[in-house]
Design a protein around this motif. Structure first.
Motif, mmCIF file in Angstrom:
data_model
loop_
_atom_site.group_PDB
_atom_site.id
_atom_site.type_symbol
_atom_site.label_atom_id
_atom_site.label_comp_id
_atom_site.label_asym_id
_atom_site.label_seq_id
_atom_site.Cartn_x
_atom_site.Cartn_y
_atom_site.Cartn_z
ATOM 1 N N LYS A 12 0.835 -1.211 0.000
ATOM 2 C CA LYS A 12 0.000 0.000 0.000
ATOM 3 C C LYS A 12 0.870 1.262 0.000
ATOM 4 O O LYS A 12 0.586 2.213 -0.734
ATOM 5 C CB LYS A 12 -0.933 0.007 1.212
ATOM 6 N N THR A 16 0.998 3.957 -3.175
ATOM 7 C CA THR A 16 0.693 5.371 -2.929
ATOM 8 C C THR A 16 1.876 6.247 -3.323
ATOM 9 O O THR A 16 1.711 7.276 -3.981
ATOM 10 C CB THR A 16 0.332 5.590 -1.446
ATOM 11 N N ARG A 20 2.076 9.142 -6.320
ATOM 12 C CA ARG A 20 2.504 10.521 -6.039
ATOM 13 C C ARG A 20 3.710 10.895 -6.890
ATOM 14 O O ARG A 20 3.813 12.016 -7.376
ATOM 15 C CB ARG A 20 2.795 10.673 -4.557
#
Length: 135
Positions: A12, A16, A20
């Motif tokens: 996770k 993420t 980004r």
């Protein structure tokens, strides 16, 4: 049960972080991963495709596709090696060289965002543990 494992949490975090990074690199005309190839050329311009494959630890089609995209965007070009004409050398264009500073700034910013909330000792410990876990 899987979502309670460290592996799940790590996946996770990586997803993420990658998303980004993609958003930060897009205004420069880069896709995630292309900066890794450019980084090798910033260290030593004029590498062969085989050298890039070895340094990046990826499959040949990945480097081929990445180089094609970087050529189309004008960040690199290939020329035959004078001693071995069947082999191409990959070189940075002026635009490719100019990306180094903004990409390094993005990576520094991403590190800061990732480590926000950790004190200096925790930052050092996390870096040590991650590096130890790398193959």
């Amino acid at each position: 049960m899987l979502d309670e494992t460290l592996s799940y949490a790590l996946i996770k975090v990586v997803k993420t972080h990658r998303n980004r990074m993609a958003a930060a690199l897009a205004p420069l005309g880069l896709h995630v991963g292309q900066e890794m190839l450019l980084n090798q050329l910033w260290k030593e311009d004029g590498l062969t495709q085989a050298e890039l494959i070895a340094r990046l630890g990826v499959e040949p089609p990945t480097v081929t596709k990445t180089l094609q995209r970087l050529e189309r965007t004008g960040f690199v070009y290939r020329i035959p090696d004078p001693a071995r004409p069947r082999i191409s050398r990959v070189h940075l264009t002026g635009a490719g060289k100019a990306l180094r500073e903004p990409v390094e700034e993005i990576w520094t910013m991403m590190d800061e965002d990732l480590l926000r909330g950790f004190d200096p000792g925790e930052r050092d410990l996390l870096a040590q543990l991650i590096r130890r876990a790398m193959p």
